[in-house]
Every structure is written in structure tokens, then in C-alpha cells.
Design a protein around this motif. Sequence first.
Motif, PDB file in Angstrom:
ATOM      1  N   SER A 155       0.843  -1.196   0.000  1.00  0.00           N
ATOM      2  CA  SER A 155       0.000   0.000   0.000  1.00  0.00           C
ATOM      3  C   SER A 155       0.876   1.243   0.000  1.00  0.00           C
ATOM      4  CB  SER A 155      -0.928   0.002   1.215  1.00  0.00           C
ATOM      5  OG  SER A 155      -0.183  -0.047   2.413  1.00  0.00           O
ATOM      6  N   LEU A 156       0.302   2.351  -0.439  1.00  0.00           N
ATOM      7  CA  LEU A 156       1.103   3.557  -0.591  1.00  0.00           C
ATOM      8  C   LEU A 156       0.314   4.804  -0.247  1.00  0.00           C
ATOM      9  CD1 LEU A 156       0.402   5.378  -3.395  1.00  0.00           C
ATOM     10  CD2 LEU A 156       1.043   3.192  -4.407  1.00  0.00           C
ATOM     11  N   GLY A 157       1.058   5.868  -0.064  1.00  0.00           N
ATOM     12  CA  GLY A 157       0.483   7.188   0.188  1.00  0.00           C
ATOM     13  C   GLY A 157       1.539   8.234  -0.070  1.00  0.00           C
ATOM     14  N   SER A 158       1.291   9.417   0.418  1.00  0.00           N
ATOM     15  CA  SER A 158       2.203  10.534   0.196  1.00  0.00           C
ATOM     16  C   SER A 158       2.502  11.237   1.517  1.00  0.00           C
ATOM     17  CB  SER A 158       1.595  11.530  -0.798  1.00  0.00           C
ATOM     18  OG  SER A 158       1.260  10.907  -2.010  1.00  0.00           O
ATOM     19  N   GLY A 159       3.453  12.127   1.481  1.00  0.00           N
ATOM     20  CA  GLY A 159       3.800  12.928   2.646  1.00  0.00           C
ATOM     21  C   GLY A 159       4.653  14.098   2.201  1.00  0.00           C
ATOM     22  N   PHE A 160       4.947  15.011   3.122  1.00  0.00           N
ATOM     23  CA  PHE A 160       5.787  16.156   2.772  1.00  0.00           C
ATOM     24  C   PHE A 160       6.674  16.533   3.945  1.00  0.00           C
ATOM     25  CE2 PHE A 160       1.790  17.778   4.410  1.00  0.00           C
ATOM     26  CZ  PHE A 160       2.161  18.797   5.284  1.00  0.00           C
ATOM     27  N   LEU A 161       7.842  17.088   3.619  1.00  0.00           N
ATOM     28  CA  LEU A 161       8.825  17.452   4.640  1.00  0.00           C
ATOM     29  C   LEU A 161       8.347  18.680   5.386  1.00  0.00           C
ATOM     30  CD1 LEU A 161      11.587  16.588   5.751  1.00  0.00           C
ATOM     31  CD2 LEU A 161      12.625  18.237   4.185  1.00  0.00           C
ATOM     32  N   TYR A 162       8.240  18.511   6.710  1.00  0.00           N
ATOM     33  CA  TYR A 162       7.637  19.554   7.533  1.00  0.00           C
ATOM     34  C   TYR A 162       8.670  20.421   8.255  1.00  0.00           C
ATOM     35  CZ  TYR A 162       5.919  21.232  12.051  1.00  0.00           C
ATOM     36  OH  TYR A 162       5.676  21.974  13.159  1.00  0.00           O
ATOM     37  N   ASN A 163       9.781  19.831   8.676  1.00  0.00           N
ATOM     38  CA  ASN A 163      10.798  20.595   9.403  1.00  0.00           C
ATOM     39  C   ASN A 163      12.195  20.088   9.050  1.00  0.00           C
ATOM     40  OD1 ASN A 163      11.169  18.208  10.827  1.00  0.00           O
ATOM     41  ND2 ASN A 163      10.035  18.873  12.628  1.00  0.00           N
ATOM     42  N   ASP A 164      13.220  20.717   9.661  1.00  0.00           N
ATOM     43  CA  ASP A 164      14.593  20.322   9.334  1.00  0.00           C
ATOM     44  C   ASP A 164      15.086  19.150  10.175  1.00  0.00           C
ATOM     45  OD1 ASP A 164      14.907  21.532  11.785  1.00  0.00           O
ATOM     46  OD2 ASP A 164      16.216  23.137  11.088  1.00  0.00           O
ATOM     47  N   LYS A 165      14.187  18.493  10.912  1.00  0.00           N
ATOM     48  CA  LYS A 165      14.534  17.277  11.636  1.00  0.00           C
ATOM     49  C   LYS A 165      14.327  16.029  10.781  1.00  0.00           C
ATOM     50  CE  LYS A 165      13.214  19.100  16.198  1.00  0.00           C
ATOM     51  NZ  LYS A 165      12.335  18.898  17.381  1.00  0.00           N
ATOM     52  N   GLY A 166      13.844  16.228   9.579  1.00  0.00           N
ATOM     53  CA  GLY A 166      13.543  15.102   8.709  1.00  0.00           C
ATOM     54  C   GLY A 166      12.160  14.536   8.947  1.00  0.00           C
ATOM     55  N   ASP A 167      11.259  15.328   9.537  1.00  0.00           N
ATOM     56  CA  ASP A 167       9.908  14.851   9.852  1.00  0.00           C
ATOM     57  C   ASP A 167       8.976  15.036   8.656  1.00  0.00           C
ATOM     58  OD1 ASP A 167      10.801  14.177  12.329  1.00  0.00           O
ATOM     59  OD2 ASP A 167       9.948  15.912  13.353  1.00  0.00           O
ATOM     60  N   ILE A 168       8.287  13.947   8.307  1.00  0.00           N
ATOM     61  CA  ILE A 168       7.345  13.919   7.202  1.00  0.00           C
ATOM     62  C   ILE A 168       5.921  13.882   7.758  1.00  0.00           C
ATOM     63  CG2 ILE A 168       6.518  12.596   5.215  1.00  0.00           C
ATOM     64  CD1 ILE A 168       9.276  13.726   4.750  1.00  0.00           C
ATOM     65  N   VAL A 169       5.086  14.794   7.321  1.00  0.00           N
ATOM     66  CA  VAL A 169       3.670  14.792   7.713  1.00  0.00           C
ATOM     67  C   VAL A 169       2.894  13.958   6.698  1.00  0.00           C
ATOM     68  CG1 VAL A 169       1.593  16.197   8.017  1.00  0.00           C
ATOM     69  CG2 VAL A 169       3.790  17.016   8.873  1.00  0.00           C
ATOM     70  N   THR A 170       2.007  13.102   7.183  1.00  0.00           N
ATOM     71  CA  THR A 170       1.167  12.290   6.317  1.00  0.00           C
ATOM     72  C   THR A 170      -0.141  11.998   7.032  1.00  0.00           C
ATOM     73  OG1 THR A 170       1.105  10.282   4.960  1.00  0.00           O
ATOM     74  CG2 THR A 170       2.141  10.106   7.120  1.00  0.00           C
ATOM     75  N   ASN A 171      -0.963  11.131   6.437  1.00  0.00           N
ATOM     76  CA  ASN A 171      -2.204  10.708   7.083  1.00  0.00           C
ATOM     77  C   ASN A 171      -1.963   9.478   7.950  1.00  0.00           C
ATOM     78  OD1 ASN A 171      -4.117  11.613   4.224  1.00  0.00           O
ATOM     79  ND2 ASN A 171      -4.246  12.585   6.215  1.00  0.00           N
ATOM     80  N   ALA A 172      -2.752   9.366   9.011  1.00  0.00           N
ATOM     81  CA  ALA A 172      -2.659   8.188   9.875  1.00  0.00           C
ATOM     82  C   ALA A 172      -3.009   6.920   9.106  1.00  0.00           C
ATOM     83  CB  ALA A 172      -3.566   8.354  11.084  1.00  0.00           C
ATOM     84  N   HIS A 173      -4.001   7.005   8.219  1.00  0.00           N
ATOM     85  CA  HIS A 173      -4.407   5.785   7.523  1.00  0.00           C
ATOM     86  C   HIS A 173      -3.373   5.322   6.508  1.00  0.00           C
ATOM     87  CE1 HIS A 173      -6.120   8.554   4.357  1.00  0.00           C
ATOM     88  NE2 HIS A 173      -5.716   7.566   3.563  1.00  0.00           N
ATOM     89  N   VAL A 174      -2.425   6.210   6.122  1.00  0.00           N
ATOM     90  CA  VAL A 174      -1.367   5.816   5.202  1.00  0.00           C
ATOM     91  C   VAL A 174      -0.356   4.890   5.880  1.00  0.00           C
ATOM     92  CG1 VAL A 174       0.616   6.681   3.867  1.00  0.00           C
ATOM     93  CG2 VAL A 174      -1.587   7.850   3.728  1.00  0.00           C
TER      94      VAL A 174
END
Length: 378
Positions: A78-97
Motif C-alpha cells: 500500500s502507498l500514500g504521500s507525505g511532505f517534509l515539515y521541518n529540518d529534523k527530517g519529519d514527514i507529515v502524512t495521514n494516519a491511515h497511510v
Amino acid sequence: MKNKWIISGVLTFLILGGGTYYFLYMKENIPMQLTASSNLIKATDEDVSEPQVELKDLKEVIHETQKLVVKIELEDGSLGSGFLYNDKGDIVTNAHVVANAKEVKVNTTDSKEFTGEVIGISNDTDIAVVRVEGLKEVAPLKIARTRTAEIGDEVLALGSPLGFQNTVTTGIISGLERDLNIDNFKYEDVYQISAPIAPGNSGGPLVDRKTGEVLGINSAASNQGTIGFSIPITDVLPLIEGWSETPMTSLPNVSFQSEQPLFDGGGSIEEYAQYVVNYFYESLNFGDYVTAYSLLGSSWQSKTNYTDFRKGYLDTTSVYVEEIILSNEEEAVTAVATIVADERNNGANKTARYKVTYELGYENDQLKLLSGKGEEIK
């Protein structure tokens, strides 16, 4: 005695004259000062005014945003998407992903693959955060932290629908304060958007078309029509920031079925090949030689180092693809493209058209430009 009267008369004249002048001065100038704008108020207005947001060209917004949007894959395909949110390498995405996964595979636009760790996830709000050590210190997307969208605002939805990484669709905010429930998740006060989204888009950013700022997280789509729903980023920032500061030590079980199984190659190889060729020239057009070079296969890179590759395009001021003709043979694709380039030549500018032929094939599950040749069209 006479001298005293003279002195007294002079003093009286000076006093009366000075008083008259002061009266006339006050009458002329004080009303003007009372009606003039206050310097204190003026300074205060300037201090509290919001900074001007830089407006950008559509292609510039897309190019800058695409590089910071990732494809997320789970072991079950399964797959989804995400995006870089801060300079800690944190990716924001959906919980269901990333439901019920501790580690996920993260693919960037330049074909790099990382392992990401889920450090925060909610079983009520469809939000999660994945930490990718390999993306630390990378400048993230700009977040609209205080500004919310309004009906009619032009937006871009980015993600990997059906496996097509970093697909961009355009639309507007077509509704506000929408409420819906999907399984255990409650979506409250979300944006309704007209930008088409599909399985694989979930977790990708909803971006302001004019500024490139993230307004929301694309999360769901209607089964009928092109109606999507995006969670306003301002509503979930406290949750996201809390996980970034203090990652969860144990993750809750999330009862939500992950999205669409990953298709072979994310769709037809011809469609993906067209995307790769266009993205190659788009990167060159913006002077992003690193991304363009990353799209070359290992054999091509072994014959041409990055410095020489970059030098070959320094005199190209702009370039775009006019036409692409594709042919497919088993696991490889031949792309014949006509490109138009504006170039500097001995201080003079000229426009030239070229016919370029590329062979594309998979390396480590990523479609690459394996070889290429070109000639100028006279």
C-alpha cells in the motif's frame, strides 16, 4: 525719567508684538497638528502589519514543492504521500497511510530511498508523522501557520496517485467547514477542494498556488465527481509539533484499511517515462542540475561526472519539451523528444530546436534515463 518711559514703552511693544505673533502662530499651526496623523499610530501600524508574502510563478511553485513531497510505501504494497515539515527530517502524512506500521519506505523525487520511523499517529485525527534520518537538515516546505484558506483560493494538490510520484493537480477551495466520518476518523472543519485526488494522494500537501505555502493535508475523496477533502494544517500543528518534540514511545492500533495496492511501476511504463523526461527538463529549466543528474542511470553517470554534466547546460537559459513520442519494448522505453532551448553563444542569444532520443529502464525499481543522444534540427 524720560528714559524710563521710553524703555517701558519699548518693552510693552515687544510684549504685545510677541503675544500677537504667538497667537497667530497657534491659530495657524495647532489645528493642522491636531488633524495630522500621529507618528506613534503610524509606527504602530507599520509594526503590526503582516509581512508581504512573495508571489511566485506557477511552475516555480510546483518545482520547489515537488522536491519535498515523498511517496510512502508499506510492506504490504500500500502507498500514500507525505511532505517534509521541518529540518529534523519529519514527514507529515495521514494516519491511515501508515496505520499499524512502525517503519515505512520513503521515496524522494530524485529516486532516493530511505527508511522512515513513525514517531506519532492518532486514531481519532487522520494525522501521523514519520521521521527520516536521511532528510535531516533539508529545508522543508513553508507552512501557512496563521493563515487559513478562503473559498475561491487557487490551490495545488501534490502526491502519488496510483503510484505516479509527485503528480500535481490544480483546483480551488470549493467549500469550508465540511464535517465527515470515515471509519474511526473524524474530519471536522475540513477544506473541500476541486483539485482531483486519487488513492496515493493521501498525506500529500495542499499548497497555495501563488505562494507555495502548505494550507492543508489531502486526506479523502468523494466516490462521485472531483471532490476532495483536505485537513487545514493550522488545526493539527499542535499535534504535529508535539510528536516532533516528544516522539511516541508506543504506537496505538489504528483500525483503518490502508489504501490502494501499489501497481506495477505505478501505472504504464510509457506514462511514467513521459513524466521522467518532462521532469528532467523542468529541473534543467530551473537550474536544478542535481535533480536532473539524479534521473540519469548509473551507467550514464559513470561516463559523465556531475561537474561536466552541469557545465554542459550552463549556457542554456531556458528549455522546454515541445513533443514526446514513446515506444515500448518489454521493460524498456524509447522516448524521442523535440525540445526548444534558449542559449547563450559568444555573448549572443539564440533559440534552437533539438531532437533527442532517450532509452529508459528500471534501476532499483526507479525508472531512469539510461542513455541519450541528440542533434540540432536545422
